[in-house]
Design a protein around this motif. Structure first.
Motif, PDB file in Angstrom:
ATOM      1  N   MET A 196      -1.758  17.973  -0.275  1.00  0.00           N
ATOM      2  CA  MET A 196      -1.066  16.786   0.229  1.00  0.00           C
ATOM      3  C   MET A 196      -0.564  17.034   1.651  1.00  0.00           C
ATOM      4  SD  MET A 196       1.102  15.378  -3.027  1.00  0.00           S
ATOM      5  CE  MET A 196       1.931  14.041  -2.180  1.00  0.00           C
ATOM      6  N   GLU A 201       0.794  14.183   3.925  1.00  0.00           N
ATOM      7  CA  GLU A 201       1.750  13.565   3.014  1.00  0.00           C
ATOM      8  C   GLU A 201       2.845  14.551   2.631  1.00  0.00           C
ATOM      9  OE1 GLU A 201       1.804  10.541   2.069  1.00  0.00           O
ATOM     10  OE2 GLU A 201      -0.180   9.718   2.462  1.00  0.00           O
ATOM     11  N   PRO A 203       4.948  16.420   0.047  1.00  0.00           N
ATOM     12  CA  PRO A 203       4.958  16.702  -1.395  1.00  0.00           C
ATOM     13  C   PRO A 203       6.349  16.703  -2.001  1.00  0.00           C
ATOM     14  CG  PRO A 203       4.672  18.729  -0.165  1.00  0.00           C
ATOM     15  CD  PRO A 203       4.718  17.637   0.841  1.00  0.00           C
ATOM     16  N   PRO A 206       6.398  13.232  -4.503  1.00  0.00           N
ATOM     17  CA  PRO A 206       5.000  13.020  -4.860  1.00  0.00           C
ATOM     18  C   PRO A 206       4.767  11.798  -5.746  1.00  0.00           C
ATOM     19  CG  PRO A 206       5.917  14.844  -6.120  1.00  0.00           C
ATOM     20  CD  PRO A 206       7.037  14.241  -5.353  1.00  0.00           C
ATOM     21  N   ARG A 210       0.485   8.588  -2.930  1.00  0.00           N
ATOM     22  CA  ARG A 210       0.530   9.516  -1.793  1.00  0.00           C
ATOM     23  C   ARG A 210      -0.497  10.620  -1.936  1.00  0.00           C
ATOM     24  NH1 ARG A 210       6.304   9.596  -1.832  1.00  0.00           N
ATOM     25  NH2 ARG A 210       6.996   7.881  -0.492  1.00  0.00           N
ATOM     26  N   ALA A 211      -0.823  10.965  -3.188  1.00  0.00           N
ATOM     27  CA  ALA A 211      -1.732  12.079  -3.415  1.00  0.00           C
ATOM     28  C   ALA A 211      -3.182  11.644  -3.495  1.00  0.00           C
ATOM     29  CB  ALA A 211      -1.331  12.802  -4.695  1.00  0.00           C
TER      30      ALA A 211
END
Lengths: 374, 293, 287
Positions: A196, A201, A203, A206, A210-211
């Motif tokens: 990520m 992004e 983490p 999470p 986003r992942a």
């Protein structure tokens, strides 16, 4: 089940105050839980052990406090351990262990379930020595249910001889010239956390949304044969042997592996590394909370923490350890090792994998399992 | 001649009781619990309470998740069993026919490598099969690599983390479990029988097929069961020797139960695996048992 | 025995030799990891991972029991394996005998139930047993561990015994009984010696299963640490030569025990008894 530590320390104790402290405990031992006893469950080789002529952490604690310790190195997998303690804790009963060392994410789950005792932090003066980065962490925002035991970094390890070049980040793990010789971890939070970060992004918060890009890239890489294996700790032998050109790895391991093969390097990826911690927790309804806090206070004494670090070579959560180690000649090199004492520039690149809601955790685990386990 | 009596004598009942009791308490009870869990829904993710549902949702989930892996695992386990037969039958035959008084030692030699810790063994294998290890170096120098790639023994130029390595590991672990029962069964065959068959001018193949094979069948079948069923549930070999697409159903089940905390789905998958084992055991029960000659 | 027909003698040349080569090669393959492990027990690694050869040393063997946790775990495992194997074989034997000799009604079902535990994956069996032990308040530690391992080995012992019993010639027992031997004497002096290959198979397979078990043990061991548990936890931080030394020691001890057992006269005598057409008077005088 008494460990050999307890037996030996009993033999070593001389007359006097120490015996007086143990005797009542001994008389009461057969009749179940009483004061001055403590049961600790930890991973193997995660402490300063007792050797002939050299008392370890447990033995020194027993002498100093008069508390008899049953120290079991019976942990080997956190998921299994959770399944093991779940029946009793879910039924509202106490478990045999008074303290166990557990990864941060499992502690977070246990806190959420209310299965841990709140620690009387006022009775642990040495807890003030906790390094700032681990104070009030995301897995224990109140800071009252856990105290870190050791911490480490999840990053990239590579074999300079096999790669032929220096690596800088996660992009190198996806590089075509390393195809089929790259390893990822089965530990979902470390792997997805690093991926990520590589996608830009955070983490720390999470969500599946986003992942998404990180997952998709991972799935594509697997399908293309980029990934040689998803490993637990067994990446070590593959790394040493040159089967992996590069893999995701943990800092403490590589600090050790590099002694056997100096061509091995560890880097915190340019996009960021993941800081993890194993923490000490007390399960609910433990009758030995007082003894447990005594233990925690003891191991947070900088000189005790320094001995543990000397042995284990992970990142100590206690301030002042580096100063102690650099003062002695034979540990000076260790005190300079950036993997054991990361400097500020390294620390700034470290993130923690944040707590997730239950539904997010389920979704993450399922999707990750589809890639790594099927 | 084997006698078939319909009723149980007191002595038989008493003899059987300890084992039966053990099975009932330690196996049947957990089994019933598993069965119940596979038909239940958990009320909270980590609590212990569940409610019973007459709904096969967990079975559907399990098959959807594990279908392909299950198929692959069955094939792998069957292949491994076949290889064990191929390698192990001549070995068992050799031990019984020519071993003489050394039979127990030779038999024991087959199983003692399994006394070594599985993880330590796996690491030893991975150093033997390593990219820079002795075996691959030898193959590279001999120029056999392209050919081996084509037939699938090597993958991307490596021996480890391949399906072939996984198969080899499964075969290695299963071999003693095939050879030992086979030896136990073959050693009941009197040598005179062999020579009598040869006397009848039957060729070695015919005497083997008509005389030896029926008598060896019980050991053969026991051995195949003891190889196939555990291979199906294998976890370690897939983790250490297999590639990322070689995981077995055991790995997935472990993940389901321990990591994903989906015990009900895991229980359903376990029931499916148990059914496969049951089918194998029932087939075995129907196989012709050797009669006395 | 008479003279061998020419056909048999012709084959006698090639086939045994091929078989011997095949068998020796197989033994070699079986023991190759053992050789690597034995080799590395003499290694002197500079770091904590005994994975690269760095130099010969006898120090690992000299300080055999230096690591207290490891040695204790090792001892636990050996004791556990032997006990569980004996228990499992003892429990499986009467059932196997009843099922394969007399076959009373319902014994087919009994046989099936005894073999079915093979088909349950260890992870769910572990959770199931743990729940059971919690409910029945069985002490989590040696009691639960021994029970779990005994169950684990039970099916393997049963199948190993069945392999032997299916071809067993019961006429020897009948003959002995006709001569006036009590059932116990028949059991001890005729049946059990005759079943030796099956008993051996059952015990050896059970020991190897128990020595290696991690998953079921994790759930049911309480705080008891066995060798495979310790190793799988320790290997995450260190692969010490002690592990290789102890593993090699297990091998040496088992091979030694096997060799001694083979030299025992009773076994030798029995394995020479290949035909059922032994005169009862002869067999009585031998045993």
């Amino acid at each position: 089940m008494r460990s050999h530590f307890g037996r030996r320390s009993f033999l070593c104790l001389g007359a006097g105050a120490a015996t007086a402290a143990v005797l009542p405990g001994l008389l009461a031992a057969c009749s179940g839980s009483r004061d001055d006893q403590l049961s600790i469950s930890n991973w193997p080789l995660y402490i300063d052990p007792s050797r002939p002529g050299h008392p370890g952490t447990v033995e020194r604690f027993e002498r100093a406090s008069g508390i008899r310790v049953t120290y079991s190195e019976d942990q080997n997998d956190s998921a299994t351990f959770f399944a093991k303690i779940r029946p009793e804790l879910a039924a509202g009963r106490a478990i045999p262990q008074d303290i166990f060392i557990t990864p941060y994410w499992l502690a977070s789950r246990l806190i959420g379930l209310g299965w841990l005792e709140e620690l009387p932090v006022s009775q642990i003066p040495n807890a003030a020595r906790l390094v700032p980065q681990l104070q009030r962490p995301s897995w224990d925002p109140s800071g009252r249910f856990s105290l870190p035991w050791q911490s480490g970094i999840a990053g990239i390890a590579y074999n300079r001889e096999v790669t032929g070049r220096d690596l800088t980040g996660i992009e190198d793990l996806y590089a075509p010239d390393l195809r089929g010789r790259v390893g990822f971890l089965t530990e979902m939070r470390d792997t997805m956390g690093l991926l990520m970060l590589a996608q830009g992004e955070d983490p720390g918060n999470p969500t599946m949304a986003r992942a998404e890009s990180a997952f998709r890239r991972l799935e594509k890489a697997k399908a293309a044969g980029q990934i040689r294996a998803f490993t637990g700790n067994n990446y070590q032998s593959d790394l040493l042997a040159g089967n992996f050109a590069a893999c995701m790895a943990w800092s403490g391991d590589v600090a050790q592996l590099a002694q056997d093969n100096p061509k091995l390097q560890f880097i915190v990826p340019s996009s960021g590394g993941i800081l993890w911690a194993d923490v000490m927790v007390v399960p609910k309804r433990s009758p030995h909370l007082r003894e447990a806090t005594a233990w925690m206070n003891f191991v947070y004494d900088p000189s005790e923490a320094a001995r543990i670090t000397e042995e284990v070579q992970y990142i100590s959560p206690v301030q002042g350890v580096q100063a102690i180690l650099s003062a002695h000649q034979d540990t000076a090199a260790l005190a300079r090792n950036p993997l054991v004492f990361p400097d500020a520039s390294m620390r700034n690149k470290l993130h923690t994998f944040g707590p997730m809601s239950e539904s997010e955790e389920i979704a993450f685990e399922e999707r990750f399992a589809a890639v790594s386990q099927a | 001649m084997r006698e078939v009596t319909g009723r149980w004598t007191l002595r038989q009942a008493v003899a059987v009781t300890p084992g039966l009791l053990t099975l009932l308490v330690l196996f049947v009870l957990p089994l019933l619990e598993l069965l119940r869990q596979s038909w239940s829904q958990p009320i909270s993710r980590f609590g212990l309470e569940t409610t019973l549902h007459a709904d096969a949702i967990h079975y559907r989930e399990a098959l959807a998740l594990a279908g392909p892996v299950l198929g692959r695992s069955v094939v792998m386990a069957a292949l491994a069993t076949g290889l064990c037969l191929l390698i192990g039958f001549p070995l068992a035959w050799w031990i019984v026919r020519y071993g003489g008084m050394w039979r127990p030692l030779l038999t024991g030699l087959v199983v003692t490598p399994l006394f070594l810790n599985a993880l330590v063994r796996a690491i030893a294998w991975s150093s033997l099969l390593a990219d820079r290890g002795p075996l691959l170096q030898l193959l590279q120098r001999s120029g056999l690599v392209p050919m081996l790639e084509v037939i699938g023994l090597l993958q991307d130029g490596r021996l480890l983390n391949t399906s072939a390595a996984l198969l080899a590991g499964l075969t290695y672990c299963g071999l003693p479990f095939l050879v030992l029962p086979l030896v136990a069964s073959l050693s009941t065959i009197p040598l005179e029988l062999l020579e009598a068959a040869a006397d009848l001018q039957a060729g070695p193949m015919r005497s083997f097929r008509l005389v030896i094979l029926p008598l060896a069948l019980p050991g053969l079948i026991s051995g195949c069961l003891l190889t196939f069923i555990p291979a199906l549930g294998d976890v370690v070999n897939a983790q250490v020797l297999g590639g990322p697409s070689d995981r077995m159903v055991g790995n997935l089940l472990q993940n389901l139960v321990l990591v994903q905390q989906r015990f009900n789905t895991g229980a359903a998958l376990a029931m499916v695996l148990l059914l496969i084992a049951l089918a194998a055991l029932l087939l075995e029960g129907r196989a012709p048992r050797n009669g006395q000659l | 025995m008479g003279s061998d027909p020419p056909l048999l003698r012709q084959q006698a040349g090639l086939t045994p030799r091929l078989l011997t080569i095949w068998s020796v090669t197989t033994y070699g393959l079986l023991f190759s990891p053992a050789l690597v492990i034995a080799l590395f027990s003499f290694n002197a690694p500079s770091g904590r991972f005994n994975l690269l050869w760095q130099g010969f040393t006898l120090a690992n063997w000299r300080h055999l029991l230096s690591d207290g946790g490891l040695s204790q775990a090792f001892l636990h495992s050996v004791l556990l394996a032997i006990t569980a194997a004996l228990l499992a074989t003892l429990l499986a034997l009467p059932i196997a005998l009843v099922v394969h000799h007399r076959r009373p009604r319902g014994s087919g079902a009994l046989e099936l139930v005894m073999e079915l535990p093979l088909g349950i994956p260890e992870v769910v069996l572990g959770v199931g047993l743990l729940l059971l032990f919690v409910r029945l308040n069985v002490a989590r530690g040696w009691p639960s561990l021994l029970l779990a391992h005994t169950l684990l080995c039970l099916s393997y012992a049963a199948l190993a015994l069945k392999a032997r019993l299916s071809g067993h010639d019961w006429s020897l027992e009948d003959a002995a009984r006709d001569l006036g031997a009590s059932p116990l004497q028949v059991m001890l002096r005729v049946t059990l010696p005759g079943l030796m290959p099956g008993l051996l198979a059952a015990l050896l397979l059970s020991i190897s299963l128990s020595l290696d078990d991690v998953l079921l043990t994790s759930f049911t061991a309480g705080s008891v640490v066995t060798f495979p548990l310790w190793v799988s936890g320790a290997m995450q931080r260190q692969i010490s030569p002690q592990i290789h030394v102890l593993s090699t020691l297990v091998l040496i001890l088992s091979l030694g025990a096997l060799t001694i057992g083979t030299a025992m006269p009773a076994w030798r005598r029995r394995s020479e008894l290949k035909t059922p057409a032994v005169h009862p008077a002869n067999s009585a005088s031998r045993s």
